[in-house]
Design a protein around this motif. Sequence first.
Motif, mmCIF file in Angstrom:
data_model
loop_
_atom_site.group_PDB
_atom_site.id
_atom_site.type_symbol
_atom_site.label_atom_id
_atom_site.label_comp_id
_atom_site.label_asym_id
_atom_site.label_seq_id
_atom_site.Cartn_x
_atom_site.Cartn_y
_atom_site.Cartn_z
ATOM 1 N N PRO A 244 0.832 -1.208 0.000
ATOM 2 C CA PRO A 244 0.000 0.000 0.000
ATOM 3 C C PRO A 244 0.866 1.257 0.000
ATOM 4 O O PRO A 244 2.020 1.231 0.417
ATOM 5 N N PRO A 245 0.302 2.370 -0.459
ATOM 6 C CA PRO A 245 1.062 3.636 -0.423
ATOM 7 C C PRO A 245 1.336 4.050 1.019
ATOM 8 O O PRO A 245 0.593 3.697 1.945
ATOM 9 N N THR A 246 2.413 4.783 1.196
ATOM 10 C CA THR A 246 2.809 5.185 2.549
ATOM 11 C C THR A 246 2.938 6.692 2.634
ATOM 12 O O THR A 246 3.228 7.376 1.651
ATOM 13 N N ARG A 247 2.756 7.184 3.847
ATOM 14 C CA ARG A 247 3.018 8.586 4.157
ATOM 15 C C ARG A 247 3.628 8.619 5.548
ATOM 16 O O ARG A 247 3.078 8.090 6.501
ATOM 17 N N THR B 1 6.592 -8.514 8.122
ATOM 18 C CA THR B 1 5.667 -7.725 7.304
ATOM 19 C C THR B 1 6.149 -6.284 7.202
ATOM 20 O O THR B 1 6.772 -5.742 8.117
ATOM 21 N N ILE B 2 5.844 -5.681 6.071
ATOM 22 C CA ILE B 2 6.070 -4.253 5.843
ATOM 23 C C ILE B 2 4.763 -3.663 5.347
ATOM 24 O O ILE B 2 4.193 -4.146 4.350
ATOM 25 N N ASP B 3 4.251 -2.693 6.092
ATOM 26 C CA ASP B 3 2.958 -2.064 5.785
ATOM 27 C C ASP B 3 1.853 -3.112 5.692
ATOM 28 O O ASP B 3 0.975 -3.053 4.813
ATOM 29 N N GLY B 4 1.918 -4.092 6.584
ATOM 30 C CA GLY B 4 0.875 -5.104 6.694
ATOM 31 C C GLY B 4 0.966 -6.242 5.702
ATOM 32 O O GLY B 4 0.130 -7.156 5.745
ATOM 33 N N LEU C 298 9.791 -8.709 -5.179
ATOM 34 C CA LEU C 298 11.074 -8.247 -4.669
ATOM 35 C C LEU C 298 11.348 -6.804 -5.090
ATOM 36 O O LEU C 298 11.879 -6.009 -4.311
ATOM 37 N N ALA C 299 10.991 -6.466 -6.330
ATOM 38 C CA ALA C 299 11.234 -5.102 -6.813
ATOM 39 C C ALA C 299 10.421 -4.092 -6.015
ATOM 40 O O ALA C 299 10.928 -3.032 -5.614
ATOM 41 N N ASP C 300 9.143 -4.405 -5.738
ATOM 42 C CA ASP C 300 8.279 -3.500 -4.987
ATOM 43 C C ASP C 300 8.771 -3.367 -3.552
ATOM 44 O O ASP C 300 8.817 -2.266 -2.982
ATOM 45 N N PRO D 208 13.749 6.613 0.459
ATOM 46 C CA PRO D 208 12.765 5.551 0.705
ATOM 47 C C PRO D 208 11.970 5.817 1.982
ATOM 48 O O PRO D 208 12.420 6.550 2.868
ATOM 49 N N PRO D 209 10.796 5.196 2.107
ATOM 50 C CA PRO D 209 10.025 5.334 3.351
ATOM 51 C C PRO D 209 10.618 4.526 4.509
ATOM 52 O O PRO D 209 10.271 4.769 5.669
#
Length: 597
Positions: free
Chosen positions: A349-352, A417-420, A428-430, A514-515
């Motif tokens: 998912p997108p992050t902020r 997990t990253i962002d759920g 892998l790229a994402d 990066p986030p």
Amino acid sequence: MPAAQPNASERPRGANPRALSGLLPFLRPYRGRIALAVLFMVLAAVATLVLPVALKSLIDEGLVAAGPGDRLMALREHFGALFAVGAALGLFSAGRFYFVTWIGERVTADLRDAVYAHMVRQSPEFFETTASGEVLSRLTTDTTLVQSVVGSSLSMGLRNTVMGIGALGMLVVTNPYVMTQVLGILVLVVLPALFFGRRVRKLSRASQDRVADSSAIAGEVLNAIPVVQAYGQERREAERFAAATEAAFDTARRRTRVRAALVAFLISATFGALLWGLYQGTQAVLRGDITAGHLGQTVLYVIVLVSSVAVLSEVYGDLLRAAGATERLMELLAARSPVADPPAPVALPPTRGGSRVALQDVRFHYPSRPAQAALDGVSLQVEPGETVALVGPSGAGKTTVLQLLLRFYDAQAGRVTIDGVDVRQASLADLRSRIGIVPQDSVVFSASAMDNIRYGRPEATDQEVIAAAKAAFAHDFILALPEGYASVLGERGVRLSGGQRQRLAIARALLKNPPLLLLDEATSALDAESERMVQAALESAMADRTTLVIAHRLSTVQKADRIVVLEAGRVVEQGSHADLVARGGLYARLAAMQFNA
């Protein structure tokens, strides 16, 4: 002392010529050129087989049968025909040489590209058991062997096969009696050649393995020259390499000895067959059974047939070596990384304000150390925008946490997990596109300073690269280089100090923006002043993103939102600096040792 390399004797032996079928996918795209090469090869072989016929006509019609006046005209015609055949042979041979060489070069380049592209996608687990020097040996030595076969030996083999079959057919038509005797001699030639071929095949594979071992040693030592020289081990390493190359030479010598015996036998048998055919032919001429031209034709066909068999036996040895090389290359292409994209990747998912990171009861051990757990039931939650420091003794599992987040390895139990999203469900790229890392051992490529920083985001403009360098306090020392940002930094950044290399790596991560930022001892190679500047830059960079920091120097993590203490692969404490010092646990002991010192 550098780690021992894989023992070549433990690898499979005895490459089979069928291993060359692994090259078919690389040959298939060039079917048109292969067809042209085969066409020219067949035409060259036919031209060679026409020469004895033209010679027979020259002898029987130009020298024997005609009168003095007609003989001169006939000789001109027959010599003209012979020249035409020779010119055709030269033209067809040139076409065959061009197309076959082109195919060999093209297939070898494609093979190298395919193997290299496959290797860079392998997880670190692959390189725990395979030395990079051995991979380099396969990319160079083995592909060169394949090139020599595809671009030369295979063509020679096919050409001599066509000529041998053609000569045999012509002997059947023109002189079946001689043909029967020659075939008997050829059986005596082929059987020992097959026996010697098996021995050559085994020794060829062993020789290639020994060369790979020496390449692995060289690659490892050359990458550690400062350590080798600092400990005065130049002589010892030279002796170790010499021992490996001597083992390769000894195996090659045994292979060469077997092939030399084979060559001696083939030449002797070939010459014997030629003399026997010539003797039988002269007897037939004396009896009046055949003409002198017929004899010349028969002798030439016997020469073509027997020499074709001799060449094929030699080519067979080359094919065996190439089969071993192809088998080794196919082993690399067949290697499957345990870390791969899932069949149906889940989009992150997108992050902020940073990514959310979670480890849930994670258990992991490295494949090379199955009895020792690197992480043993670790659970950790990091909120977006939070800065968390991982501290603890060496071997506690800190770097392992970062490697699991990057999915260099997969945990044997639990979830990361990253962002759920479970990292095993994301592409892998994402996954890696939203993670920036500054490793403890900063990697600098043999490229310009500009290109090294731009590695973090290849599409970045020069202005963005310079801004990242300024943020990492790398701008001033880069400008001081002979050509500024265009200066080539040398292999592994040998022209830079350790602190400069680390600041360059920090600039690369900042450019990626990066986030989730992973810092593995990011300031360990900096002096006090540089550390203070870079620490300020990192604190600014940590804003609006999640940051995981590994540090042995606890002074660099006191301002972290939370400090997680690891020991023996487990989380033993977590909290702020003040809380952990007040508890009097492991962190307090580590802090007391450092701050009191």
